[in-house]
Write a protein that holds these residues in place. Sequence first.
Motif, PDB file in Angstrom:
ATOM      1  N   SER A 108      28.856  40.732  29.065  1.00  0.00           N
ATOM      2  CA  SER A 108      28.280  41.479  30.186  1.00  0.00           C
ATOM      3  C   SER A 108      26.761  41.282  30.175  1.00  0.00           C
ATOM      4  O   SER A 108      26.201  40.792  29.209  1.00  0.00           O
ATOM      5  N   SER A 109      26.113  41.697  31.247  1.00  0.00           N
ATOM      6  CA  SER A 109      24.679  41.507  31.376  1.00  0.00           C
ATOM      7  C   SER A 109      23.932  42.262  30.282  1.00  0.00           C
ATOM      8  O   SER A 109      24.263  43.396  29.948  1.00  0.00           O
ATOM      9  N   LYS A 110      22.932  41.621  29.710  1.00  0.00           N
ATOM     10  CA  LYS A 110      22.118  42.244  28.663  1.00  0.00           C
ATOM     11  C   LYS A 110      20.858  42.880  29.236  1.00  0.00           C
ATOM     12  O   LYS A 110      20.008  43.366  28.514  1.00  0.00           O
ATOM     13  N   LEU A 111      20.723  42.858  30.562  1.00  0.00           N
ATOM     14  CA  LEU A 111      19.588  43.458  31.240  1.00  0.00           C
ATOM     15  C   LEU A 111      20.123  44.596  32.100  1.00  0.00           C
ATOM     16  O   LEU A 111      20.794  44.367  33.096  1.00  0.00           O
ATOM     17  N   GLY A 112      19.902  45.810  31.686  1.00  0.00           N
ATOM     18  CA  GLY A 112      20.433  46.958  32.410  1.00  0.00           C
ATOM     19  C   GLY A 112      21.767  47.385  31.826  1.00  0.00           C
ATOM     20  O   GLY A 112      22.069  47.158  30.663  1.00  0.00           O
ATOM     21  N   HIS A 113      22.589  48.010  32.655  1.00  0.00           N
ATOM     22  CA  HIS A 113      23.882  48.531  32.218  1.00  0.00           C
ATOM     23  C   HIS A 113      24.983  47.587  32.681  1.00  0.00           C
ATOM     24  O   HIS A 113      25.652  47.846  33.677  1.00  0.00           O
ATOM     25  N   GLY A 114      25.179  46.498  31.973  1.00  0.00           N
ATOM     26  CA  GLY A 114      26.193  45.525  32.361  1.00  0.00           C
ATOM     27  C   GLY A 114      27.587  46.054  32.106  1.00  0.00           C
ATOM     28  O   GLY A 114      27.862  46.625  31.051  1.00  0.00           O
ATOM     29  N   ARG A 115      28.482  45.879  33.086  1.00  0.00           N
ATOM     30  CA  ARG A 115      29.843  46.340  32.887  1.00  0.00           C
ATOM     31  C   ARG A 115      30.880  45.275  33.194  1.00  0.00           C
ATOM     32  O   ARG A 115      32.050  45.466  32.927  1.00  0.00           O
ATOM     33  N   PHE A 116      30.475  44.138  33.776  1.00  0.00           N
ATOM     34  CA  PHE A 116      31.420  43.088  34.128  1.00  0.00           C
ATOM     35  C   PHE A 116      31.253  41.908  33.180  1.00  0.00           C
ATOM     36  O   PHE A 116      30.146  41.523  32.840  1.00  0.00           O
ATOM     37  N   GLN A 117      32.377  41.321  32.774  1.00  0.00           N
ATOM     38  CA  GLN A 117      32.351  40.205  31.839  1.00  0.00           C
ATOM     39  C   GLN A 117      32.142  38.860  32.543  1.00  0.00           C
ATOM     40  O   GLN A 117      31.535  37.965  31.984  1.00  0.00           O
ATOM     41  N   THR A 118      32.655  38.712  33.752  1.00  0.00           N
ATOM     42  CA  THR A 118      32.515  37.463  34.501  1.00  0.00           C
ATOM     43  C   THR A 118      32.116  37.770  35.940  1.00  0.00           C
ATOM     44  O   THR A 118      32.274  38.896  36.422  1.00  0.00           O
ATOM     45  N   ALA A 119      31.623  36.749  36.636  1.00  0.00           N
ATOM     46  CA  ALA A 119      31.244  36.917  38.038  1.00  0.00           C
ATOM     47  C   ALA A 119      32.478  37.163  38.898  1.00  0.00           C
ATOM     48  O   ALA A 119      32.424  37.915  39.884  1.00  0.00           O
ATOM     49  N   GLU A 120      33.619  36.556  38.546  1.00  0.00           N
ATOM     50  CA  GLU A 120      34.852  36.772  39.298  1.00  0.00           C
ATOM     51  C   GLU A 120      35.311  38.221  39.186  1.00  0.00           C
ATOM     52  O   GLU A 120      35.779  38.823  40.156  1.00  0.00           O
ATOM     53  N   GLU A 121      35.188  38.793  38.003  1.00  0.00           N
ATOM     54  CA  GLU A 121      35.566  40.198  37.798  1.00  0.00           C
ATOM     55  C   GLU A 121      34.694  41.128  38.641  1.00  0.00           C
ATOM     56  O   GLU A 121      35.181  42.087  39.247  1.00  0.00           O
ATOM     57  N   LYS A 122      33.399  40.816  38.713  1.00  0.00           N
ATOM     58  CA  LYS A 122      32.484  41.632  39.516  1.00  0.00           C
ATOM     59  C   LYS A 122      32.817  41.507  40.999  1.00  0.00           C
ATOM     60  O   LYS A 122      32.850  42.504  41.727  1.00  0.00           O
ATOM     61  N   ALA A 123      33.089  40.285  41.471  1.00  0.00           N
ATOM     62  CA  ALA A 123      33.401  40.075  42.880  1.00  0.00           C
ATOM     63  C   ALA A 123      34.704  40.769  43.262  1.00  0.00           C
ATOM     64  O   ALA A 123      34.824  41.333  44.361  1.00  0.00           O
ATOM     65  N   LYS A 124      35.668  40.759  42.364  1.00  0.00           N
ATOM     66  CA  LYS A 124      36.949  41.420  42.633  1.00  0.00           C
ATOM     67  C   LYS A 124      36.766  42.936  42.747  1.00  0.00           C
ATOM     68  O   LYS A 124      37.356  43.588  43.610  1.00  0.00           O
ATOM     69  N   PHE A 125      35.934  43.514  41.900  1.00  0.00           N
ATOM     70  CA  PHE A 125      35.703  44.958  41.912  1.00  0.00           C
ATOM     71  C   PHE A 125      34.867  45.379  43.112  1.00  0.00           C
ATOM     72  O   PHE A 125      35.168  46.371  43.775  1.00  0.00           O
ATOM     73  N   MET A 126      33.799  44.640  43.411  1.00  0.00           N
ATOM     74  CA  MET A 126      32.863  45.024  44.468  1.00  0.00           C
ATOM     75  C   MET A 126      33.430  44.776  45.863  1.00  0.00           C
ATOM     76  O   MET A 126      33.052  45.460  46.804  1.00  0.00           O
ATOM     77  N   GLY A 127      34.311  43.802  46.012  1.00  0.00           N
ATOM     78  CA  GLY A 127      34.840  43.484  47.323  1.00  0.00           C
ATOM     79  C   GLY A 127      33.848  42.660  48.130  1.00  0.00           C
ATOM     80  O   GLY A 127      32.829  42.211  47.612  1.00  0.00           O
ATOM     81  N   PRO A 128      34.127  42.461  49.418  1.00  0.00           N
ATOM     82  CA  PRO A 128      33.198  41.664  50.233  1.00  0.00           C
ATOM     83  C   PRO A 128      31.885  42.414  50.453  1.00  0.00           C
ATOM     84  O   PRO A 128      31.878  43.578  50.839  1.00  0.00           O
ATOM     85  N   LEU A 129      30.783  41.750  50.146  1.00  0.00           N
ATOM     86  CA  LEU A 129      29.465  42.370  50.280  1.00  0.00           C
ATOM     87  C   LEU A 129      28.869  42.043  51.640  1.00  0.00           C
ATOM     88  O   LEU A 129      29.116  40.978  52.203  1.00  0.00           O
ATOM     89  N   ALA A 130      28.037  42.948  52.176  1.00  0.00           N
ATOM     90  CA  ALA A 130      27.424  42.759  53.486  1.00  0.00           C
ATOM     91  C   ALA A 130      26.463  41.580  53.467  1.00  0.00           C
ATOM     92  O   ALA A 130      26.279  40.887  54.457  1.00  0.00           O
ATOM     93  N   SER A 131      25.805  41.342  52.316  1.00  0.00           N
ATOM     94  CA  SER A 131      24.834  40.250  52.229  1.00  0.00           C
ATOM     95  C   SER A 131      25.514  38.876  52.276  1.00  0.00           C
ATOM     96  O   SER A 131      24.883  37.895  52.610  1.00  0.00           O
ATOM     97  N   LYS A 132      26.789  38.808  51.950  1.00  0.00           N
ATOM     98  CA  LYS A 132      27.496  37.535  51.924  1.00  0.00           C
ATOM     99  C   LYS A 132      28.171  37.215  53.266  1.00  0.00           C
ATOM    100  O   LYS A 132      28.699  36.143  53.457  1.00  0.00           O
ATOM    101  N   GLN A 133      28.199  38.160  54.196  1.00  0.00           N
ATOM    102  CA  GLN A 133      28.874  37.943  55.466  1.00  0.00           C
ATOM    103  C   GLN A 133      27.873  37.443  56.503  1.00  0.00           C
ATOM    104  O   GLN A 133      27.090  38.194  57.042  1.00  0.00           O
ATOM    105  N   ASN A 134      27.890  36.147  56.746  1.00  0.00           N
ATOM    106  CA  ASN A 134      26.980  35.541  57.723  1.00  0.00           C
ATOM    107  C   ASN A 134      27.745  34.963  58.882  1.00  0.00           C
ATOM    108  O   ASN A 134      28.752  34.453  58.847  1.00  0.00           O
TER     109      ASN A 134
END
Length: 134
Positions: A108-134
């Motif tokens: 997990s991220s060593k800067l701040g409070h990291g809780r996700f082990q991989t980027a795929e795990e984070k994307a699955k939890f967060m769902g579609p983000l507004a910044s990614k919808q163009n």
Amino acid sequence: WHPARVSDTVPRAGQNGYFHRTEMNKKVYRIGKAGDEKSCMTAADLTEKSITPMGGFVHYGEVRNDWIMVKGAVVGVKKRALIMRKSLMNHSSRKHLEKIELKFIDTSSKLGHGRFQTAEEKAKFMGPLASKQN
């Protein structure tokens, strides 16, 4: 006049000095190859992930070369080269002879409070983000 002793930071013959340090009794947990995306898989954690945490190591970045995971601390800054060699004495104590079996390697991220082990795990939890919808 001359100094009574030579400082520890002066490179000298042998195994001491600022640029050539030797530490004793470091236990090696794991050795990894460069570019291996499955280097942090264990028997208990089957997630395919590399040794670099999300966002990279603080004040170091991404690990691109072969790496060694040791128990405890290593003296010096993160980017300073470390020379390792085989121990000259035979270890006989129980703590030196125990078999190491890692169950989990935290990426997990060593800067701040990291809780996700991989980027795929984070994307699955967060769902579609507004910044990614163009």
